[in-house]
Design an enzyme around this catalytic site. Structure first.
Site, PDB file in Angstrom:
ATOM      1  N   ARG A  61      -7.506  -0.493  -6.927  1.00  0.00           N
ATOM      2  CA  ARG A  61      -7.835   0.653  -6.060  1.00  0.00           C
ATOM      3  C   ARG A  61      -7.959   1.899  -6.947  1.00  0.00           C
ATOM      4  O   ARG A  61      -7.137   2.097  -7.844  1.00  0.00           O
ATOM      5  CB  ARG A  61      -6.759   0.873  -4.989  1.00  0.00           C
ATOM      6  CG  ARG A  61      -6.642  -0.283  -3.996  1.00  0.00           C
ATOM      7  CD  ARG A  61      -5.738   0.070  -2.832  1.00  0.00           C
ATOM      8  NE  ARG A  61      -6.381   0.951  -1.882  1.00  0.00           N
ATOM      9  CZ  ARG A  61      -5.720   1.536  -0.872  1.00  0.00           C
ATOM     10  NH1 ARG A  61      -4.426   1.346  -0.719  1.00  0.00           N
ATOM     11  NH2 ARG A  61      -6.360   2.325  -0.031  1.00  0.00           N
TER      12      ARG A  61
ATOM     13  N   ASN B 148      -5.558  12.486  -0.047  1.00  0.00           N
ATOM     14  CA  ASN B 148      -4.665  11.694   0.803  1.00  0.00           C
ATOM     15  C   ASN B 148      -5.525  10.971   1.841  1.00  0.00           C
ATOM     16  O   ASN B 148      -6.751  11.152   1.883  1.00  0.00           O
ATOM     17  CB  ASN B 148      -3.614  12.587   1.475  1.00  0.00           C
ATOM     18  CG  ASN B 148      -2.522  11.755   2.142  1.00  0.00           C
ATOM     19  OD1 ASN B 148      -1.984  10.824   1.543  1.00  0.00           O
ATOM     20  ND2 ASN B 148      -2.185  12.073   3.383  1.00  0.00           N
ATOM     21  N   LYS B 149      -4.882  10.172   2.655  1.00  0.00           N
ATOM     22  CA  LYS B 149      -5.584   9.355   3.647  1.00  0.00           C
ATOM     23  C   LYS B 149      -6.627  10.163   4.432  1.00  0.00           C
ATOM     24  O   LYS B 149      -6.366  11.296   4.840  1.00  0.00           O
ATOM     25  CB  LYS B 149      -4.532   8.761   4.598  1.00  0.00           C
ATOM     26  CG  LYS B 149      -5.044   7.904   5.719  1.00  0.00           C
ATOM     27  CD  LYS B 149      -5.965   6.786   5.246  1.00  0.00           C
ATOM     28  CE  LYS B 149      -5.336   5.894   4.200  1.00  0.00           C
ATOM     29  NZ  LYS B 149      -6.357   5.058   3.496  1.00  0.00           N
TER      30      LYS B 149
ATOM     31  N   ARG C  40       0.842  -1.196   0.000  1.00  0.00           N
ATOM     32  CA  ARG C  40       0.000   0.000   0.000  1.00  0.00           C
ATOM     33  C   ARG C  40       0.878   1.247   0.000  1.00  0.00           C
ATOM     34  O   ARG C  40       2.089   1.168   0.193  1.00  0.00           O
ATOM     35  CB  ARG C  40      -0.948   0.000   1.205  1.00  0.00           C
ATOM     36  CG  ARG C  40      -0.206  -0.308   2.501  1.00  0.00           C
ATOM     37  CD  ARG C  40      -0.687   0.431   3.673  1.00  0.00           C
ATOM     38  NE  ARG C  40      -0.531   1.848   3.528  1.00  0.00           N
ATOM     39  CZ  ARG C  40       0.641   2.505   3.661  1.00  0.00           C
ATOM     40  NH1 ARG C  40       1.767   1.869   3.910  1.00  0.00           N
ATOM     41  NH2 ARG C  40       0.687   3.810   3.526  1.00  0.00           N
ATOM     42  N   GLY C  41       0.221   2.416  -0.165  1.00  0.00           N
ATOM     43  CA  GLY C  41       0.971   3.650  -0.367  1.00  0.00           C
ATOM     44  C   GLY C  41       1.070   3.847  -1.877  1.00  0.00           C
ATOM     45  O   GLY C  41       1.383   2.900  -2.620  1.00  0.00           O
ATOM     46  N   ALA C  42       0.786   5.076  -2.326  1.00  0.00           N
ATOM     47  CA  ALA C  42       0.620   5.304  -3.766  1.00  0.00           C
ATOM     48  C   ALA C  42       1.817   4.836  -4.616  1.00  0.00           C
ATOM     49  O   ALA C  42       1.636   4.062  -5.568  1.00  0.00           O
ATOM     50  CB  ALA C  42       0.311   6.777  -4.000  1.00  0.00           C
TER      51      ALA C  42
ATOM     52  N   ASP D 298      -2.062  10.698  -2.543  1.00  0.00           N
ATOM     53  CA  ASP D 298      -2.407   9.670  -3.530  1.00  0.00           C
ATOM     54  C   ASP D 298      -2.686  10.267  -4.904  1.00  0.00           C
ATOM     55  O   ASP D 298      -2.565   9.590  -5.915  1.00  0.00           O
ATOM     56  CB  ASP D 298      -3.604   8.851  -3.049  1.00  0.00           C
ATOM     57  CG  ASP D 298      -3.169   7.965  -1.903  1.00  0.00           C
ATOM     58  OD1 ASP D 298      -3.069   8.472  -0.768  1.00  0.00           O
ATOM     59  OD2 ASP D 298      -2.849   6.796  -2.147  1.00  0.00           O
TER      60      ASP D 298
ATOM     61  N   GLN E  78      -2.549   2.937   9.818  1.00  0.00           N
ATOM     62  CA  GLN E  78      -1.240   2.981   9.150  1.00  0.00           C
ATOM     63  C   GLN E  78      -0.222   3.774   9.964  1.00  0.00           C
ATOM     64  O   GLN E  78       0.981   3.519   9.878  1.00  0.00           O
ATOM     65  CB  GLN E  78      -1.374   3.599   7.748  1.00  0.00           C
ATOM     66  CG  GLN E  78      -2.067   2.730   6.724  1.00  0.00           C
ATOM     67  CD  GLN E  78      -3.558   2.948   6.686  1.00  0.00           C
ATOM     68  OE1 GLN E  78      -4.181   3.362   7.670  1.00  0.00           O
ATOM     69  NE2 GLN E  78      -4.170   2.672   5.542  1.00  0.00           N
TER      70      GLN E  78
HETATM   71  O1  MRU Z   1      -4.770   3.383   1.986  1.00  0.00           O
HETATM   72  P1  MRU Z   1      -3.290   3.574   1.947  1.00  0.00           P
HETATM   73  O2  MRU Z   1      -2.607   3.092   3.176  1.00  0.00           O
HETATM   74  O3  MRU Z   1      -2.677   3.034   0.678  1.00  0.00           O
HETATM   75  O4  MRU Z   1      -3.107   5.162   1.914  1.00  0.00           O
HETATM   76  C1  MRU Z   1      -1.817   5.682   1.751  1.00  0.00           C
HETATM   77  C2  MRU Z   1      -1.758   7.155   1.876  1.00  0.00           C
HETATM   78  O5  MRU Z   1      -2.757   7.834   1.977  1.00  0.00           O
HETATM   79  C3  MRU Z   1      -0.415   7.785   1.794  1.00  0.00           C
HETATM   80  O6  MRU Z   1      -0.375   8.979   2.533  1.00  0.00           O
HETATM   81  C4  MRU Z   1      -0.098   8.115   0.328  1.00  0.00           C
HETATM   82  O7  MRU Z   1      -0.277   7.010  -0.494  1.00  0.00           O
HETATM   83  C5  MRU Z   1       1.284   8.626   0.150  1.00  0.00           C
HETATM   84  S1  MRU Z   1       2.487   7.340   0.379  1.00  0.00           S
HETATM   85  C6  MRU Z   1       3.999   7.949   0.001  1.00  0.00           C
END
Ligand code: MRU
Length: 356
Positions: A97, A255-256, A54-56, A245, A204
């Site tokens: 996603r 973002n999250k 996970r993470g963009a 993201d 997270q």
């Molecule tokens: O749902 P997730 O855990 O994939 O969400 C991730 C985020 O929101 C991060 O802040 C974003 O992807 C940046 S990661 C460098």
């Protein structure tokens, strides 16, 4: 002048192992460091969907390897069906996603490469797709290091920093985006204290960011999301830095979930609010945040914390995984091409890659 600091190597969260992908399965952290070996494209899709990876930036890298895993055993005698399959595999992986643009960015690169090689032997195209995945992976490590080096210059010598979700080595090829800024400030001997939002519903912050910061020895304190306002008021938060993201052309930033609230709180308290973003996270095809699709996830993630039920079994739930912070609340973007300040519409355009 960007200092040449060696950033910490927390974990290689994504690895290519000769014929398959190995990821650290983030759903087990912090209890267990469990590495998952993936040989099929369907398992890559599932790993992205279930947030094992996970993470963009990380899901973009994993998807690029996924394309190769999807094509590697396809017959090599007939070009036409092969190319139809490549397009299909990319479309399929893109459904894992919806919000992070890095996923479609990586898949578009794979599909475009295959199209450009449509007259080449299939075996050669397969090889090129694997090389592309490896180069997206390596490129991300360099980009994250540059974001860290550039961003640490914004950090005062003594600073309280608040961050949200996980934006570190687990979320990228290495080092991270917002966390890379933090790592580089720490390695540059700045006296920092990181306030880590736990980041409900999937934690997270507490499961992953606290784990990374503990491993790297960066001073930090974990807080629940509801404590952020009070910490800003009482504890000397000098800046907020988060990842993203997807950034729209005008700077609106997905973002999250919870990021928007932090940006409002930061504005109220007069605290700068930075977004660390690789250029690949900027979607120049969307004009504003209104056009960014927001993933909604299963109700069970809110009704329970891990396996512990914390709400009536059938309570109706709304569970958006992301929110959009309006560009007016953002102080600057920290990118590998430099710090981008308002007017974002105009200044993001200046770092737009020529082939988009
Ligand atoms: O749902 P997730 O855990 O994939 O969400 C991730 C985020 O929101 C991060 O802040 C974003 O992807 C940046 S990661 C460098």
């Amino acid at each position: 002048m960007i200092p040449n600091i060696k950033a910490p190597e927390v974990v290689q969260s994504i690895q290519w192992k000769e014929d398959h992908l190995r990821i650290i399965d983030q759903t087990y952290l912090p209890r267990r460091e469990f590495f998952l070996d993936i040989f099929e494209v369907g398992r890559v899709w599932e790993a992205i969907r279930a947030l094992r990876v996970r993470g963009a930036p990380a899901i973009g890298i994993a998807a690029a390897y996924g394309v190769y895993l999807g094509v590697k055993d396809l017959p090599e005698d007939d070009m036409q069906p092969f190319h139809i399959d490549v397009e299909g595999i990319c479309e399929y992986l893109a459904t894992a996603r919806p919000t992070a643009i890095n996923l479609t960015w990586a898949l578009d690169r794979a599909a475009r490469l295959a199209r450009e090689m449509e007259n080449e032997p299939v075996a050669k195209v397969k090889e090129a797709l694997l090389e592309l995945a490896k180069s997206i992976h390596e490129e991300d490590k360099r980009i994250c290091a540059d974001i860290g080096k550039i961003g640490q210059e914004l950090i005062p010598d003594v600073a309280g920093i608040l961050t949200h979700c996980n934006t570190g080595s687990l979320a990228t090829g290495q080092y991270g985006t917002a966390l890379s800024v933090i790592y580089h400030a720490h390695l540059g001997k700045k006296n920092i204290l990181v306030w880590v939002d736990e980041t409900r519903p999937l934690l997270q912050g507490s499961r992953l960011t606290a784990w990374e910061l503990e491993k790297t020895g960066v001073p930090h304190r974990l807080i629940t999301d509801s404590m952020a306002a009070w910490v800003m008021k009482e504890k000397g938060v000098d800046l907020v830095v988060v990842g993203t993201d997807r950034v729209a052309r005008n700077g609106d930033t997905a973002n999250k979930i919870g990021t928007y609230g932090l940006a409002i709180l930061a504005r109220h308290h007069g605290i700068p609010f930075y977004v660390a973003a690789p250029v690949s996270s900027i979607d120049f095809n969307v004009a504003s945040g209104k056009e960014i699709p927001i993933e909604e996830r299963d109700a069970s993630e809110v009704r329970a914390i891990g396996k512990q039920q914390v709400a009536p079994a059938e309570t109706p739930v709304y569970n958006p995984a992301f929110d959009v912070t309006p560009h007016k609340l953002i102080t600057a973007f920290i990118t590998e091409k430099g710090v981008v300040k308002p007017d974002f519409e105009k200044n993001l355009e200046k770092i737009r890659p020529r082939q988009d």
